[in-house]
Write a protein that holds these residues in place. Structure first.
Motif, mmCIF file in Angstrom:
data_model
loop_
_atom_site.group_PDB
_atom_site.id
_atom_site.type_symbol
_atom_site.label_atom_id
_atom_site.label_comp_id
_atom_site.label_asym_id
_atom_site.label_seq_id
_atom_site.Cartn_x
_atom_site.Cartn_y
_atom_site.Cartn_z
ATOM 1 N N UNK A 63 3.355 -4.924 -8.925
ATOM 2 C CA UNK A 63 3.364 -6.302 -9.419
ATOM 3 C C UNK A 63 1.998 -6.625 -9.999
ATOM 4 N N UNK A 64 1.978 -7.045 -11.256
ATOM 5 C CA UNK A 64 0.716 -7.378 -11.913
ATOM 6 C C UNK A 64 0.176 -8.735 -11.441
ATOM 7 N N UNK A 65 0.999 -9.508 -10.736
ATOM 8 C CA UNK A 65 0.521 -10.775 -10.186
ATOM 9 C C UNK A 65 -0.413 -10.546 -9.003
ATOM 10 N N UNK A 66 -0.227 -9.421 -8.326
ATOM 11 C CA UNK A 66 -1.004 -9.137 -7.128
ATOM 12 C C UNK A 66 -2.004 -7.997 -7.333
ATOM 13 N N UNK A 67 -1.623 -7.004 -8.153
ATOM 14 C CA UNK A 67 -2.416 -5.787 -8.277
ATOM 15 C C UNK A 67 -2.791 -5.488 -9.729
ATOM 16 N N UNK A 68 -3.918 -4.818 -9.875
ATOM 17 C CA UNK A 68 -4.330 -4.260 -11.165
ATOM 18 C C UNK A 68 -4.355 -2.742 -10.991
ATOM 19 N N UNK A 69 -3.351 -2.035 -11.523
ATOM 20 C CA UNK A 69 -3.355 -0.582 -11.390
ATOM 21 C C UNK A 69 -4.264 0.058 -12.438
ATOM 22 N N UNK A 70 -4.958 1.117 -12.027
ATOM 23 C CA UNK A 70 -5.765 1.934 -12.917
ATOM 24 C C UNK A 70 -5.464 3.384 -12.573
#
Length: 147
Positions: free
Chosen positions: A28-35
């Protein structure tokens, strides 16, 4: 937002890479920033990664030369969680992180039986020692099971 740093050797076709790409895309991009941190930015699976996910390439095809760059990248990104897969890469990430894991959780996923990874090493006894020493640093270990 909490940063989650996924670590892969490359984007070469393989089940472990597909699992990590699926996890990164599914967060979820509302909670996490994946890299995604890759030792080498090669392989066809890079196209499967969502466009909003930053790729950090170390341009180091060999893990032994990537330990310090992994350490620097983790310090720079300052993630909440680091996720790695594949035994040898897990060992490298755990080694690179060292004892400095203040506020970072390290999740390692074994894609195969550890005996397979250990038996692939030139000296199996060293592999067993590395697992015993470095896997203690992991916050979470995910393993395949028949259940």
């Amino acid at each position: 937002m909490r940063r989650v740093l996924f670590v892969l050797p490359s984007f070469a076709g393989g089940g472990a890479e597909r699992v990590i790409i699926g996890l990164a895309n599914g967060l979820s991009r509302r909670t996490f920033t994946p890299l995604v941190l890759v030792l080498e930015n090669t392989g066809p699976l890079a196209a499967d990664l969502d466009d909003d996910i930053q790729i950090i390439s170390l341009n180091q095809p060999r893990l032994r030369r990537a330990i310090l760059p992994i350490r620097r990248a983790i310090a720079e990104v300052d993630p909440s969680v680091v996720v790695s897969t594949m035994g040898y890469l897990n060992l490298g990430v755990l080694w690179a992180v060292g004892n400095r894991r203040k506020n970072v959780a390290i999740l390692v996923r074994e894609a195969n039986d550890p005996d397979v990874t250990i038996s692939a090493l030139p000296v199996a006894a060293i592999g067993r020692w590395l697992y015993r020493r470095y896997y203690r640093r992991a916050s979470v270990i995910v393993v395949p099971s028949k259940a």
